[in-house]
Design a protein around this motif. Sequence first.
Motif, mmCIF file in Angstrom:
data_model
loop_
_atom_site.group_PDB
_atom_site.id
_atom_site.type_symbol
_atom_site.label_atom_id
_atom_site.label_comp_id
_atom_site.label_asym_id
_atom_site.label_seq_id
_atom_site.Cartn_x
_atom_site.Cartn_y
_atom_site.Cartn_z
ATOM 1 N N GLN A 303 36.365 33.111 46.741
ATOM 2 C CA GLN A 303 35.006 33.645 46.699
ATOM 3 C C GLN A 303 35.019 35.106 46.279
ATOM 4 O O GLN A 303 34.247 35.535 45.429
ATOM 5 N N ARG A 304 35.935 35.875 46.875
ATOM 6 C CA ARG A 304 36.014 37.296 46.538
ATOM 7 C C ARG A 304 36.454 37.485 45.093
ATOM 8 O O ARG A 304 35.977 38.369 44.383
ATOM 9 N N THR A 305 37.352 36.615 44.634
ATOM 10 C CA THR A 305 37.772 36.663 43.224
ATOM 11 C C THR A 305 36.570 36.471 42.317
ATOM 12 O O THR A 305 36.369 37.191 41.338
ATOM 13 N N ARG A 306 35.775 35.460 42.685
ATOM 14 C CA ARG A 306 34.587 35.154 41.876
ATOM 15 C C ARG A 306 33.669 36.374 41.784
ATOM 16 O O ARG A 306 33.167 36.717 40.712
ATOM 17 N N GLU A 307 33.497 37.047 42.899
ATOM 18 C CA GLU A 307 32.608 38.214 42.893
ATOM 19 C C GLU A 307 33.169 39.328 42.024
ATOM 20 O O GLU A 307 32.448 39.959 41.253
ATOM 21 N N THR A 308 34.463 39.571 42.164
ATOM 22 C CA THR A 308 35.089 40.617 41.347
ATOM 23 C C THR A 308 34.927 40.304 39.861
ATOM 24 O O THR A 308 34.580 41.172 39.055
ATOM 25 N N VAL A 309 35.182 39.052 39.521
ATOM 26 C CA VAL A 309 35.085 38.653 38.108
ATOM 27 C C VAL A 309 33.667 38.826 37.594
ATOM 28 O O VAL A 309 33.436 39.356 36.512
#
Lengths: 355, 255, 257
Positions: A303-309
């Motif tokens: 989820q955090r990866t998705r937000e960063t991306v």
Amino acid sequence: MRLSRRTFLVGTAATLAAVPAARSQSLTAVRLTLPWIPHGGFTHHFVAKKLGLWDKRGLDVKIDRGFGSGEVCKTLGLGQYEFGEMDFGVMTNCVGKGLDLVGLGLIQPKATMGIFALARKGIRRPADLEGRKVGFATGSGDFQLWPAFVKVTGIDDGKVQKVLMGPEALIKSLIEEQIDAEGNFYGSLAPSVWAQGLDLTTMLYADHGVQIYGLGLATRPRVVKEQPELCAKFVDGVMEAMAWTYLNPEQAIDIHLDMVKEFKGSVTNREVIKHGQGVRTAMALVPEFEKQGLGAFDPAMVQRTRETVMTYMGAKDVPPADRLFTNAFAGKTRLTTAQWAQVRDSVKRYIPARA
Amino acid sequence: MAPVPDSVEIERVCKTYASGLQALRDVTFRVAPGEFVSLLGPSGCGKSTLLLLLAGLLPVSSGSMRIDTTVVTAPRPDVGMVFQSAVLLPWRTVLDNVLLPVELLRLPRRAHEERARELLAMAGIEDFAARLPHELSGGMKQRVAICRALVLRPRLLLMDEPFSALDALTRDRMALELLRLWERLRPTVVFVTHAIREAVFVSDRVLVMSPRPGTIGFETEVKLPRPRGLSIQESEEFNRYAGSLRRAIEAEEVV
Amino acid sequence: MSLSRLTWPLGVTAGALVVWEAAVAALGIKAVVLPRPSAIAAVVLERWPLLLEHLWPTFYQILLGFVLSVVGGFVMAVLLVYSERIRKGVLPLIVTSQIVPKVAVAPLLVVWFGTGDLSRLLLAFLIAFFPIVINTVVGLTSVDDDYIKMARAFMGTRWQIFAKIRLPHALPLIFGGMKISITLAVIGIVVAEFVAAQRGIGYLIVMANGLLDTPLMMAAIAVLSAMGLALYGLVVALERIVVYWHVPAETTAGGTP
């Protein structure tokens, strides 16, 4: 499956004996693409092939080099390959741009993107980059995430001189000091530099607060849906091989050099492969691997990866996090606590020190 | 005795180019079979244009032009042509160059090869049959061109200032060679030149063309005995012909 | 080619190698930056099976790409000369194709055609066909009017004039184009291998570069150069056989040997 070293070695011998038999039956042809040239960070695939860990599961895997995670996403997404290993952040970005991909299991969960410099430049902390020349490969993930790094570390972007070049020129530019530091992937850069007897300072984005996963395996969602057994067999082979390389690093290097003849030549080359493998292992020392088994995703981190991306890499329409990965195939291979301790000890020099 | 038809009949031929330039106006003359006729005049008087019309390479604007009683509409196999420069194909041997007209008409090569070699021998260059053009001098190349024009035994030979690109000594020798060939084969010849003495030396008849637009202004028969050697150029009669032609040309220019 | 003609170029090359060897030793240059010629020669001798293994696919791809360029370029030139419609419609496209940098096009080709032979052949073709087209067109159309006039006077048809006059006349220029084209085919295939191949000399160069194995990289480059020279020499030899007549200097575009 908990592995003891002895059981594994015995099993390996048996497997090697069985390999000719397995090959005489017809195997399913599978194509795998790496994200870059087959350096030490990808030893597990060559071990899987050489030890017959795919063969015994009925797969004949062809391993191709890749030309960057972005290209891998395209060729994998177009069906030119069944499986690929690439940067999970780049994959997420590509999914947001319309390519159909899903993560099957992590290889280097700790993202290896970062800023690197020759030790003698004295660049130990992010703030040291101000007033210096930093090189990036055009279109690379580390260049796209540079604003994230800037934001989290609070450095003055305007004071950093950025120089763009083709990916092949990065390593030499750093060594020949045409630039002071560069954005790159730890596993692609450091081994070559160390093998030249030089030392590096390493600032991994992940160590400085950028929340993003690193390298992992992926395929098209359609393959997961229509051929789940194929996925299971492939991932099992990779994870079994990965565990083997954690516990048998020297033999793993031998196998790698045997399978990639272009690298056989010199002592230096062997060092490069050795370091590459070490880095890859060091990036796998994460709680999700220890607790849930090799390759497992932590949904919160996805989820955090998705937000960063979505914030930094330009993709606007990234599907919800649970569509980006599956834990159905990873997590079946585990190490004991004692084995993890042994592994951690063997790669401690590859764990970047934080200033 | 039934009258023998003329080899060439030109009746009031006019030629105007697309650009509006009128090159020829009311050109009328005839040439008997086997006759050697020269068209003499300064540059720009249309004599080369007339030859191109005879060769069938350009259409007449008005008037009629016949060769052996048939109207000229296109090039024909019984007409051979020699140009100011030899225009030999550099990638072909001398022999293959001579045989080009045979090839273009898709005639059997073997049947004509002997004839080609004969012609080369008559021209004195049979030893060069297997050579490439660049190995030959200007005069020799022109001899090859003449052989090429004669290989199909044409009834009419058109020659457009064939020796003007050669030096004076070679010119004389070539004129002599030409006459020798002509005596043996006797085609009708229409020979264009701007050299007065050359015209007198080779011709039975000389037609003087006046320029802009081109037309026949003056005509004279050359009644010198044949065969002619180069020494004939020193005779009084020769010089009288040359003189009268010069005066005719000068008169045209004043007008 | 006589021995005396070889001595000067060989001598200069040998001299350059000696200077190179001495300079690296004297200036203490690291092998990773610039290896000594002797080190490179050692790698060539030691690892020639590997070099040959990668040289072969590059070699036959270059040859194939070159042949395609010559045939395709020639056909295109004939169409351009004899069809005004094609000339008006296609020529601008051809010229545009030359302006686009091929390195930018290469990844697109990979996405469309995969990393198999096809993308590399297409790339080589795109780079190498243009000199053939241009030189063939010039060769076919630059025939002196006198030749055409002469051929027509002797009853030549349009086709005969093409086959017996325009074509032979164009051959020296076509070979000039071929000499340029073969070097471009080499560059095209090798560059394509940098970004779109699983084997080949270009692939080997990138692999060696990735591990900073500069001696192997330069050995690959040396072997590639030798092959390139040999291929060029082949075209020159072919030219000597096919264009056996004397060609005036103005006709030979594309440089002397």
